[in-house]
Design an enzyme around this catalytic site. Sequence first.
Site, short mmCIF file in Angstrom:
data_model
loop_
_atom_site.label_atom_id
_atom_site.label_comp_id
_atom_site.label_asym_id
_atom_site.label_seq_id
_atom_site.Cartn_x
_atom_site.Cartn_y
_atom_site.Cartn_z
N SER A 142 0.87 -1.19 0.00
CA SER A 142 0.00 0.00 0.00
C SER A 142 0.90 1.23 0.00
CB SER A 142 -0.86 0.01 1.27
OG SER A 142 -1.47 1.27 1.45
N TYR A 155 -2.09 -0.44 10.37
CA TYR A 155 -2.18 -0.85 8.96
C TYR A 155 -0.87 -0.52 8.24
CZ TYR A 155 -3.81 -1.01 4.11
OH TYR A 155 -3.94 -1.30 2.77
N1 LIG Z 1 -8.58 -0.24 -1.65
C1 LIG Z 1 -7.51 0.50 -1.35
O1 LIG Z 1 -7.59 1.73 -1.31
C2 LIG Z 1 -6.19 -0.17 -1.09
C3 LIG Z 1 -5.04 0.65 -1.07
C4 LIG Z 1 -3.81 0.07 -0.81
C5 LIG Z 1 -3.71 -1.28 -0.60
N2 LIG Z 1 -4.84 -2.06 -0.62
C6 LIG Z 1 -4.66 -3.49 -0.37
O2 LIG Z 1 -5.18 -4.22 -1.44
C7 LIG Z 1 -5.56 -5.52 -0.99
C8 LIG Z 1 -6.96 -5.83 -1.48
O3 LIG Z 1 -7.87 -4.96 -0.85
P1 LIG Z 1 -9.16 -4.38 -1.59
O4 LIG Z 1 -9.06 -2.93 -1.59
O5 LIG Z 1 -9.39 -5.10 -2.87
O6 LIG Z 1 -10.32 -4.74 -0.53
P2 LIG Z 1 -11.39 -5.92 -0.50
O7 LIG Z 1 -12.31 -5.81 -1.66
O8 LIG Z 1 -11.96 -5.88 0.87
O9 LIG Z 1 -10.49 -7.20 -0.69
C9 LIG Z 1 -9.82 -7.82 0.37
C10 LIG Z 1 -9.73 -9.29 0.03
O10 LIG Z 1 -8.94 -9.93 1.03
C11 LIG Z 1 -9.65 -11.07 1.46
N3 LIG Z 1 -9.25 -11.41 2.82
C12 LIG Z 1 -9.27 -10.64 3.93
N4 LIG Z 1 -8.81 -11.33 4.99
C13 LIG Z 1 -8.49 -12.57 4.52
C14 LIG Z 1 -7.97 -13.74 5.11
N5 LIG Z 1 -7.68 -13.81 6.43
N6 LIG Z 1 -7.77 -14.83 4.33
C15 LIG Z 1 -8.06 -14.80 3.01
N7 LIG Z 1 -8.55 -13.72 2.40
C16 LIG Z 1 -8.77 -12.62 3.15
C17 LIG Z 1 -11.13 -10.75 1.31
O11 LIG Z 1 -11.88 -11.92 1.09
P3 LIG Z 1 -12.73 -12.72 2.18
O12 LIG Z 1 -13.32 -11.74 3.12
O13 LIG Z 1 -13.72 -13.43 1.32
O14 LIG Z 1 -11.74 -13.66 2.81
C18 LIG Z 1 -11.09 -9.96 0.00
O15 LIG Z 1 -11.14 -10.84 -1.10
C19 LIG Z 1 -5.42 -5.50 0.53
O16 LIG Z 1 -4.19 -6.10 0.90
C20 LIG Z 1 -5.39 -4.02 0.85
O17 LIG Z 1 -4.70 -3.74 2.06
C21 LIG Z 1 -6.06 -1.53 -0.86
#
Ligand SMILES: NC(=O)c1ccc[n+]([C@@H]2O[C@H](COP(=O)([O-])OP(=O)(O)OC[C@H]3O[C@@H](n4cnc5c(N)ncnc54)[C@H](OP(=O)(O)O)[C@@H]3O)[C@@H](O)[C@H]2O)c1
Length: 245
Positions: A142, A155
């Site tokens: 991130s 985080y």
């Molecule tokens: N959106 C942003 O602004 C942003 C910015 C920087 C970085 N990120 C990073 O990008 C990644 C994806 O996030 P996103 O934004 O796409 O949010 P999201 O739609 O909430 O996706 C998160 C994913 O992680 C899975 N997950 C969470 N805990 C888990 C666990 N213990 N085991 C297996 N799967 C797990 C969730 O699936 P289940 O709940 O079905 O397990 C979901 O598929 C994350 O690492 C996040 O920190 C996001």
Amino acid sequence: MPGIEGKVVAITGASSGIGAETALHLAGKGARLVLGARRRERLDEVVARITAQGGSAVGTTVDVTRREDLRHLTATALDRFGRLDVLVSNAGTMAVSPFDELRQDDWDAMVATHITGLLNGIAAALPVFRQQRSGHFVNVASTAAYVVKSPQAVYAATKTAVKVLTEGLRQESGPDLRVTLVSPGFTDTEGVGKGASPEVAAALSRQREEIAMPPSAVAAAIGYAIDQPEGVDVSEIVVRPTAQA
Ligand SMILES: NC(=O)c1ccc[n+]([C@@H]2O[C@H](COP(=O)([O-])OP(=O)(O)OC[C@H]3O[C@@H](n4cnc5c(N)ncnc54)[C@H](OP(=O)(O)O)[C@@H]3O)[C@@H](O)[C@H]2O)c1
């Protein structure tokens, strides 16, 4: 195997957001997908979309905090497709809050998901990659790994750990393996503010509406790294909305 076509790519956190978008993006370019997350129905929807578009994907229930689930993910790739070319460690939780709220369960979940979860993936895939003498780790951090903004310290600390572990892994990987860190900025996904304290969640939702980029931007960045010729390692990509300070 150069390019994306035919590669076997496992993705954690593939049930929504960046993980799901990356799966669809790579499937469109001919990759074969092995998708993991906890919410099975959501995962099955992603698999069904890929299959309906003529792609190849299989889903398996994965909680990245459980070592055996990651071993099952990589075993599924080998059973189904005979190899594993890329592991995208993307699973994450953004349940951020100020320290004074003492949300220790959320702190624990971020440590377990981002740090232990990443290590579980490395332990499951590294022996496979070594045996094949090829393989690619793509780890999603991130912009919080570069700039700490309150109240996101826990985080940010765990995402900084992702950055550090990725660089160490790259140094130890040798000439056969590739290791890439992808650090997204504000991205329009359901995970933004999910589980965060209410005021923080509201502020993050507003920011998401105002400045977030689509998850396809991150999927394309991951695709770019995978698409490079063998022997070329894209070590780090930071992709953020132009409006993000
Ligand atoms: N959106 C942003 O602004 C942003 C910015 C920087 C970085 N990120 C990073 O990008 C990644 C994806 O996030 P996103 O934004 O796409 O949010 P999201 O739609 O909430 O996706 C998160 C994913 O992680 C899975 N997950 C969470 N805990 C888990 C666990 N213990 N085991 C297996 N799967 C797990 C969730 O699936 P289940 O709940 O079905 O397990 C979901 O598929 C994350 O690492 C996040 O920190 C996001």
